[in-house]
Design an enzyme around this catalytic site. Structure first.
Site, PDB file in Angstrom:
ATOM      1  N   LEU A 103     100.461 -34.131 111.059  1.00  0.00           N
ATOM      2  CA  LEU A 103     101.531 -33.227 111.493  1.00  0.00           C
ATOM      3  C   LEU A 103     102.775 -33.614 110.702  1.00  0.00           C
ATOM      4  CD1 LEU A 103     101.101 -33.137 115.408  1.00  0.00           C
ATOM      5  CD2 LEU A 103     100.384 -31.400 113.758  1.00  0.00           C
ATOM      6  N   ASP A 104     103.588 -32.630 110.335  1.00  0.00           N
ATOM      7  CA  ASP A 104     104.815 -32.915 109.590  1.00  0.00           C
ATOM      8  C   ASP A 104     105.747 -33.781 110.440  1.00  0.00           C
ATOM      9  OD1 ASP A 104     103.863 -31.260 107.595  1.00  0.00           O
ATOM     10  OD2 ASP A 104     104.956 -29.505 108.339  1.00  0.00           O
ATOM     11  N   LYS A 105     106.708 -34.390 109.770  1.00  0.00           N
ATOM     12  CA  LYS A 105     107.668 -35.264 110.463  1.00  0.00           C
ATOM     13  C   LYS A 105     108.359 -34.524 111.621  1.00  0.00           C
ATOM     14  CE  LYS A 105     111.517 -38.338 109.404  1.00  0.00           C
ATOM     15  NZ  LYS A 105     112.402 -38.863 108.359  1.00  0.00           N
TER      16      LYS A 105
END
Ligand code: URA
Length: 235
Positions: A103-105
């Site tokens: 998952l992206d930051k």
């Protein structure tokens, strides 16, 4: 097959000396018989091992869900940025877990962790069509025919073709997107290609397993046997 003391150490983490004392004291049984040799070979898949009469269940693989908060990158190690490993208790890290996909930051929500490489591969690979469901907030207006385009398979700005996906509008500036693959920034780029700019992204569900609403951001818990059973029957 494995040594009795190794089997017990993998689970109880007591150290060799203490374990040998326990085994030699006759507190361990294998299939109902007291076994006092630490090097006795057991079959961890079929033998029933008890300590003080309590069965010890050997689980080679472990599976957890995390409610990933914003601000952490999906990696186990990074020199500069906070990683999801910073949120995982040491006892779990010691089980050599890693994240299933990424998952992206700034993305929040359901992240699975395991030490089972085959399971992770199957959850991620488009070949097994495991559905990932995201709730997105966005700015801008989505094209009228967005649902159809998603269904047909979106072509991203750089020409990348996405597999057929689903878009469900749930409000003026929010929607639910269901995909079966995990390309780089996929959902953000899919929404961008139909006119929206994602402002928030949260993963609600993987393979029919929803994020536990009792888990606060940053918390993890083991998957239940029922959840695992559902995921394992997907492939
Ligand atoms: N798609 C994205 O764009 N970002 C994520 O974190 C997950 C899916």
């Amino acid at each position: 097959m494995m040594r009795l003391d190794k089997f017990l150490n993998d689970i109880l983490k007591l150290g060799r000396k203490d374990l040998h004392r326990i085994i030699k004291a006759g507190r361990v049984t294998v299939n109902g018989e007291v076994q006092s040799s630490p090097d006795h070979k057991i079959d961890e898949d079929t033998d029933i091992i008890c300590l003080d009469g309590e069965e010890i269940v050997y689980r080679k693989f472990v599976y957890y869900m995390m409610n990933k908060p914003k601000g952490f990158i999906t990696a186990m190690d990074d020199r500069r940025q906070a990683t999801i490993a910073d949120l995982i208790p040491k006892a779990v890290l010691d089980q050599n877990v890693f994240p299933v996909g990424r998952l992206d930051k700034d993305t929040t929500g359901l992240l699975l962790l395991t030490n089972d490489g085959q399971f992770a591969h199957r959850m991620i690979s488009p070949k097994y069509s495991v559905e990932k469901v995201y709730h997105a907030g966005f700015d801008g207006h989505l094209r009228e025919d967005s649902e159809t385009l998603f269904k047909q398979g979106i072509r991203l700005d750089d020409g990348t073709e996405c597999l057929p996906a689903r878009l469900d509008r749930t409000g003026e500036q929010e929607c639910i997107v269901t995909v079966t693959e995990g390309k780089y920034h996929q959902v953000k780029r899919m929404i961008a290609s139909v006119g929206g700019t994602v402002t928030s992204l949260h993963r609600d569900m993987i393979g029919g397993i929803p994020l536990d609403s009792e888990l606060d951001p940053g918390e993890i818990r083991p998957l239940t046997d029922d959840e695992l059973c559902i995921l394992m029957t997907l492939f």
